[in-house]
Design a protein around this motif. Structure first.
Motif, PDB file in Angstrom:
ATOM      1  N   HIS A  14     -47.480   2.170  40.046  1.00  0.00           N
ATOM      2  CA  HIS A  14     -48.901   2.014  39.695  1.00  0.00           C
ATOM      3  C   HIS A  14     -49.103   1.714  38.223  1.00  0.00           C
ATOM      4  O   HIS A  14     -50.198   1.361  37.807  1.00  0.00           O
ATOM      5  CB  HIS A  14     -49.672   3.279  40.065  1.00  0.00           C
ATOM      6  N   ALA A  15     -48.058   1.900  37.421  1.00  0.00           N
ATOM      7  CA  ALA A  15     -48.215   1.726  35.974  1.00  0.00           C
ATOM      8  C   ALA A  15     -48.279   0.253  35.598  1.00  0.00           C
ATOM      9  O   ALA A  15     -47.819  -0.620  36.337  1.00  0.00           O
ATOM     10  CB  ALA A  15     -47.051   2.409  35.265  1.00  0.00           C
ATOM     11  N   GLN A  16     -48.890  -0.016  34.416  1.00  0.00           N
ATOM     12  CA  GLN A  16     -48.892  -1.391  33.897  1.00  0.00           C
ATOM     13  C   GLN A  16     -47.491  -1.753  33.430  1.00  0.00           C
ATOM     14  O   GLN A  16     -47.028  -2.872  33.596  1.00  0.00           O
ATOM     15  CB  GLN A  16     -49.825  -1.474  32.680  1.00  0.00           C
ATOM     16  N   ALA A  17     -46.882  -0.755  32.778  1.00  0.00           N
ATOM     17  CA  ALA A  17     -45.526  -0.963  32.266  1.00  0.00           C
ATOM     18  C   ALA A  17     -44.770   0.347  32.379  1.00  0.00           C
ATOM     19  O   ALA A  17     -45.384   1.413  32.362  1.00  0.00           O
ATOM     20  CB  ALA A  17     -45.586  -1.406  30.813  1.00  0.00           C
ATOM     21  N   VAL A  18     -43.481   0.260  32.503  1.00  0.00           N
ATOM     22  CA  VAL A  18     -42.667   1.471  32.631  1.00  0.00           C
ATOM     23  C   VAL A  18     -41.629   1.469  31.507  1.00  0.00           C
ATOM     24  O   VAL A  18     -40.918   0.488  31.304  1.00  0.00           O
ATOM     25  CB  VAL A  18     -41.947   1.521  33.995  1.00  0.00           C
ATOM     26  N   VAL A  19     -41.657   2.576  30.749  1.00  0.00           N
ATOM     27  CA  VAL A  19     -40.655   2.750  29.701  1.00  0.00           C
ATOM     28  C   VAL A  19     -39.521   3.555  30.305  1.00  0.00           C
ATOM     29  O   VAL A  19     -39.714   4.696  30.734  1.00  0.00           O
ATOM     30  CB  VAL A  19     -41.265   3.472  28.479  1.00  0.00           C
ATOM     31  N   MET A  20     -38.346   2.928  30.384  1.00  0.00           N
ATOM     32  CA  MET A  20     -37.201   3.596  30.994  1.00  0.00           C
ATOM     33  C   MET A  20     -36.476   4.395  29.905  1.00  0.00           C
ATOM     34  O   MET A  20     -36.226   3.877  28.812  1.00  0.00           O
ATOM     35  CB  MET A  20     -36.227   2.555  31.588  1.00  0.00           C
ATOM     36  N   ILE A  21     -36.147   5.625  30.235  1.00  0.00           N
ATOM     37  CA  ILE A  21     -35.487   6.490  29.257  1.00  0.00           C
ATOM     38  C   ILE A  21     -34.300   7.187  29.924  1.00  0.00           C
ATOM     39  O   ILE A  21     -34.384   7.586  31.082  1.00  0.00           O
ATOM     40  CB  ILE A  21     -36.509   7.488  28.642  1.00  0.00           C
ATOM     41  N   ALA A  22     -33.224   7.252  29.199  1.00  0.00           N
ATOM     42  CA  ALA A  22     -32.028   7.936  29.715  1.00  0.00           C
ATOM     43  C   ALA A  22     -31.245   8.482  28.538  1.00  0.00           C
ATOM     44  O   ALA A  22     -31.113   7.811  27.502  1.00  0.00           O
ATOM     45  CB  ALA A  22     -31.176   6.951  30.512  1.00  0.00           C
ATOM     46  N   ASP A  23     -30.801   9.704  28.665  1.00  0.00           N
ATOM     47  CA  ASP A  23     -30.012  10.370  27.617  1.00  0.00           C
ATOM     48  C   ASP A  23     -30.689  10.312  26.247  1.00  0.00           C
ATOM     49  O   ASP A  23     -30.031  10.122  25.209  1.00  0.00           O
ATOM     50  CB  ASP A  23     -28.611   9.741  27.502  1.00  0.00           C
ATOM     51  N   GLY A  24     -31.985  10.408  26.237  1.00  0.00           N
ATOM     52  CA  GLY A  24     -32.730  10.454  24.978  1.00  0.00           C
ATOM     53  C   GLY A  24     -32.910   9.106  24.316  1.00  0.00           C
ATOM     54  O   GLY A  24     -33.349   9.038  23.157  1.00  0.00           O
ATOM     55  N   ARG A  25     -32.579   8.058  25.043  1.00  0.00           N
ATOM     56  CA  ARG A  25     -32.755   6.719  24.458  1.00  0.00           C
ATOM     57  C   ARG A  25     -33.601   5.875  25.410  1.00  0.00           C
ATOM     58  O   ARG A  25     -33.502   6.012  26.626  1.00  0.00           O
ATOM     59  CB  ARG A  25     -31.400   6.027  24.289  1.00  0.00           C
ATOM     60  N   ILE A  26     -34.414   4.983  24.822  1.00  0.00           N
ATOM     61  CA  ILE A  26     -35.177   4.054  25.667  1.00  0.00           C
ATOM     62  C   ILE A  26     -34.225   2.945  26.085  1.00  0.00           C
ATOM     63  O   ILE A  26     -33.611   2.270  25.244  1.00  0.00           O
ATOM     64  CB  ILE A  26     -36.403   3.494  24.912  1.00  0.00           C
ATOM     65  N   THR A  27     -34.119   2.781  27.394  1.00  0.00           N
ATOM     66  CA  THR A  27     -33.185   1.761  27.888  1.00  0.00           C
ATOM     67  C   THR A  27     -33.906   0.456  28.200  1.00  0.00           C
ATOM     68  O   THR A  27     -33.265  -0.558  28.474  1.00  0.00           O
ATOM     69  CB  THR A  27     -32.467   2.266  29.155  1.00  0.00           C
ATOM     70  N   GLY A  28     -35.218   0.481  28.186  1.00  0.00           N
ATOM     71  CA  GLY A  28     -35.943  -0.758  28.404  1.00  0.00           C
ATOM     72  C   GLY A  28     -37.395  -0.522  28.732  1.00  0.00           C
ATOM     73  O   GLY A  28     -37.794   0.601  29.071  1.00  0.00           O
ATOM     74  N   THR A  72     -41.326  -3.892  34.223  1.00  0.00           N
ATOM     75  CA  THR A  72     -42.459  -3.895  35.149  1.00  0.00           C
ATOM     76  C   THR A  72     -42.286  -2.728  36.126  1.00  0.00           C
ATOM     77  O   THR A  72     -41.150  -2.281  36.356  1.00  0.00           O
ATOM     78  CB  THR A  72     -42.508  -5.201  35.963  1.00  0.00           C
ATOM     79  N   PRO A  73     -43.371  -2.288  36.718  1.00  0.00           N
ATOM     80  CA  PRO A  73     -43.259  -1.173  37.670  1.00  0.00           C
ATOM     81  C   PRO A  73     -42.340  -1.491  38.844  1.00  0.00           C
ATOM     82  O   PRO A  73     -41.562  -0.642  39.285  1.00  0.00           O
ATOM     83  CB  PRO A  73     -44.692  -0.974  38.143  1.00  0.00           C
ATOM     84  N   GLU A  74     -42.409  -2.727  39.330  1.00  0.00           N
ATOM     85  CA  GLU A  74     -41.610  -3.086  40.498  1.00  0.00           C
ATOM     86  C   GLU A  74     -40.123  -2.991  40.170  1.00  0.00           C
ATOM     87  O   GLU A  74     -39.330  -2.419  40.927  1.00  0.00           O
ATOM     88  CB  GLU A  74     -41.950  -4.521  40.958  1.00  0.00           C
ATOM     89  N   ALA A  75     -39.753  -3.534  38.996  1.00  0.00           N
ATOM     90  CA  ALA A  75     -38.348  -3.511  38.605  1.00  0.00           C
ATOM     91  C   ALA A  75     -37.883  -2.074  38.372  1.00  0.00           C
ATOM     92  O   ALA A  75     -36.778  -1.691  38.763  1.00  0.00           O
ATOM     93  CB  ALA A  75     -38.156  -4.337  37.315  1.00  0.00           C
ATOM     94  N   ALA A  76     -38.786  -1.305  37.751  1.00  0.00           N
ATOM     95  CA  ALA A  76     -38.430   0.088  37.476  1.00  0.00           C
ATOM     96  C   ALA A  76     -38.255   0.871  38.783  1.00  0.00           C
ATOM     97  O   ALA A  76     -37.322   1.668  38.930  1.00  0.00           O
ATOM     98  CB  ALA A  76     -39.515   0.741  36.626  1.00  0.00           C
ATOM     99  N   ALA A  77     -39.188   0.607  39.722  1.00  0.00           N
ATOM    100  CA  ALA A  77     -39.125   1.316  41.003  1.00  0.00           C
ATOM    101  C   ALA A  77     -37.832   0.961  41.733  1.00  0.00           C
ATOM    102  O   ALA A  77     -37.169   1.828  42.320  1.00  0.00           O
ATOM    103  CB  ALA A  77     -40.348   0.960  41.850  1.00  0.00           C
ATOM    104  N   LEU A  78     -37.485  -0.312  41.678  1.00  0.00           N
ATOM    105  CA  LEU A  78     -36.254  -0.790  42.312  1.00  0.00           C
ATOM    106  C   LEU A  78     -35.035  -0.123  41.677  1.00  0.00           C
ATOM    107  O   LEU A  78     -34.136   0.366  42.356  1.00  0.00           O
ATOM    108  CB  LEU A  78     -36.170  -2.325  42.143  1.00  0.00           C
TER     109      LEU A  78
END
Lengths: 432, 241
Positions: free
Chosen positions: B211-225, B228-234
């Protein structure tokens, strides 16, 4: 602020069991504090009322007459003239003359050394209200050899109304004299005051001491307002001095404690002494002091216990509501308001409990006073009366409520301060 | 357009006895006014820590966190509290309502802290929001008398009542069933679109992040990218399997 009160109140209601336990303890302490204050006040008031009719006026013009320098008699000669001066002073309601003496009262089965108060029963307006006559008739004190004693004395002497006793006392001339007196009335004990005092017809007392009819022991002066006694004392001294009398240096002790001092002085003849009722009863003040000390100690211990209880309860409340504190801090509540929120909780708990305690204490005091139950003689010694009497004043109730509410609020300060200092992040992630 | 939240090379370390645990490692992120952004990542990735820094309830070990133009590292505690009160709204995973206050009073509370509005104005605003979240008929209910979804709606109303520029929601659907969670996200999105409020919410649920406009991906304390919501959901669904 209203919302903080609401939160505090509802939290108290929510944790009903804890609130009831702690509130009950505070209520109990308040009840005790008000009753203790009422008892102390009652004792003081009873003492004042009893003392100012049984053994002293609001002010007393007494003194000593010395035939030789070492033989002081507690008498005022030509007392009618002194009475004229005294009764015209502003603020004086009425004046009673009382004989003063110290005699051995001997019955068939026992004897007692007792202070003798010589009275003219027709003058004694207050005595009828203070003394509760258990047998005999106070009016019979008009008889020249009429003697009024107290229950405990009657028991020790083994006498009843109508019995005769012998009074034996040293006269101012240095010889011993005796007289036969008839017990015309026995009164209920009034604490310490009734342990060593009896009442004898004034003419009888003059006969015992071989004094002329113009001599008395002291003039007991009753004022319109007893609180004016201390202010009136120097004025009365001045008036007597202006009338040509020699007035002894001010000495705030009862007359019977002054014999040694007076006998050591070189003067002879008449010297007057002016004392207040507080001077004459200063030896009683230890009873009030002991009651005050004991009750103060008891209250201090109880306040300590409830303080620990309140602090503990708040610690628990804060621990239970740590996450809530974190949330409120996160949404923008300043530290000061968090502090206030918990302080209000302590304050409300204190206020509600103390008000309840105060109401209960008024009811208990009223019931106990109405029952008018006699207390053991050991207790009578302290309470100056044969019954317990609580004098609960609005001032005492207000003091108890404010003082104990203040205590509970004060002890809430530390846990409240700790709650206010919690970081929102720590509080929000608290588990428990 | 100026960023309402600007995070620049931020580090956050936690000290557990003598061990230093790095939660964030050089995060840089800009969020602009009116965005509806999801921070996604597995548990322990640093989502909540990042939200805490943006929400001014915690401070960074290193780097700059700027909220509504103010460097939060330089503000004293009282100013940070004011910033939270006037600029940020919070929606918590466990709702975090005040148990002894009713729905109306919970929502009204931040307005009382602000002390800017009269009683009538407060009432109008609170009731308006309760209408929007569908709880006008529950105004006098205590939180214990509400379902999880209803409680979270109250939390949403409370977060929005001061008309903040940013609303932070930490796993707002984690304690709700999927339908209720869906409704809450829809509600947040609707309020974002109507009022232009910036929403930043963390989740690890692919159905929520879509549902988000954009998704900030985070892992191990770092932003990985930032995707888009669809790509993030996938990505999240793939990661899950």
């Amino acid at each position: 602020m209203g919302q903080l009160f609401l939160i505090a109140f509802r939290n108290l209601v929510q944790h009903r069991r804890r609130t009831l336990l702690l509130g009950g303890a505070i209520t109990g302490v308040t009840l005790l504090l008000v009753l203790v204050l009422g008892l102390t006040h009652g004792v003081s008031e009873t003492m004042m009322r009893s003392a100012t009719t049984v053994s002293t006026g609001h002010l007393n013009v007494g003194g000593f007459y010395k035939v030789t320098s070492g033989m002081a008699a507690p008498v005022v000669t030509d007392y009618e003239r002194v009475r004229e001066i005294v009764k015209h002073q502003p603020g004086v309601a009425f004046v009673v003359d009382r004989g003063r003496g110290w005699a051995r009262v001997v019955s068939d089965t026992g004897s007692m050394q007792l202070g003798i108060n010589g009275i003219d029963i027709r003058q004694e307006k207050g005595l009828r209200e203070v003394l509760s006559i258990t047998s005999g008739n106070l009016d019979d004190m008009a008889k020249k050899n009429g003697l009024l004693i107290f229950e405990q004395q009657a028991e020790k002497l083994g006498v009843k109304v109508g019995d005769s006793v012998t009074l034996s006392a040293p006269t101012p001339r240095g010889v011993n004299n005796t007289m036969d007196a008839v017990i015309v009335a026995i009164a209920r004990d009034v604490g310490l005051l009734s342990n060593f005092s009896v009442f004898l017809n004034n003419d009888g007392l003059r006969g015992l001491y071989q004094l002329n009819p113009h001599t008395t022991g002291a003039l007991q002066v009753y004022l319109n307002d007893i609180k004016q006694a201390s202010q009136m004392k120097p004025k009365l001294r001045q008036a007597l001095e202006q009338a040509g009398y020699t007035v002894m240096a001010d000495d705030p002790r009862p007359f019977f404690m002054k014999f040694d001092t007076v006998n050591r002085e070189a003067w002879t003849g008449q010297r007057l002494d002016v004392t207040t009722w507080e001077d004459e009863t200063s030896f009683f003040s230890w009873t009030v002091l002991i009651v005050n000390l004991l009750s103060g100690l008891l209250i201090a211990v109880l306040i300590g216990i409830i303080s620990v209880g309140v602090m503990n309860a708040l610690w628990i409340a804060i621990r239970e509501r740590t996450r809530e504190v974190g949330t409120l801090r996160a949404i923008g509540m300043q530290k000061g308001r968090v502090l206030m929120m918990f302080l209000i909780e302590g304050f409300l708990l204190g206020l509600m409990s103390t008000v309840l305690g105060a109401v209960l204490s008024v009811v208990v005091a009223a019931v106990v006073n109405a029952l008018n139950q006699p207390v053991p003689s050991a207790v009578q010694l302290f309470v100056m009366s044969n019954t317990i009497r609580f004098l609960v004043t609005p001032g005492a109730v207000t003091f108890a409520v404010l003082f104990l509410t203040g205590c509970t609020t004060f002890v809430s300060l530390f846990p409240s301060f700790i709650a206010a200092r919690m970081k929102p992040i720590t509080a929000m992630h608290h588990i428990g | 357009m100026a960023a309402i939240v600007s995070i620049s090379d931020v580090y956050k370390d936690y000290h557990l006895d003598k061990v230093v645990v790095p939660a964030l490692r050089g995060i840089t992120l800009d969020v602009h006014h009116g965005e509806f952004i999801s921070i996604a990542g597995p548990s322990g990735s640093g989502k909540t820590t990042l939200l805490n820094l943006i929400g001014c309830v915690d401070t960074a070990t290193r780097g700059v966190v700027s909220v509504a133009g103010q460097d939060t590292g330089k503000l004293p505690e009282s100013k940070l509290t004011d910033l939270r009160l006037n600029t940020i709204g919070f929606i918590f995973q466990s709702f975090n309502l005040v148990a002894v206050l009713d729905v109306f009073q919970n929502v009204e509370f931040p307005l009382l802290l602000q002390g800017k509005l009269s009683a009538a104005e407060r009432r109008k605003r609170v009731m308006g929001l309760l209408e929007q979240v569908g709880l006008a008929n529950h105004a006098r209910h205590r939180p214990s008398e509400l379902s999880g979804g209803q409680r979270q709606r109250v939390a949403v109303a409370r977060a929005l009542v001061t008309q903040p520029q940013i609303v932070l929601a930490d796993e707002p659907t984690a304690n709700l069933d999927s339908t209720t969670g869906q409704n809450i996200i829809d509600l947040m999105r609707e309020l974002n679109q109507k009022q232009g409020t910036t929403f930043i919410f963390s989740t690890h649920d692919p159905k929520v992040m879509k549902h988000a406009q954009a998704v900030v991906m985070i892992a191990d304390g770092r932003i990985t990218g930032r995707t888009t919501p669809e790509a993030a959901a996938l990505h999240a669904a793939g990661g899950a399997h």
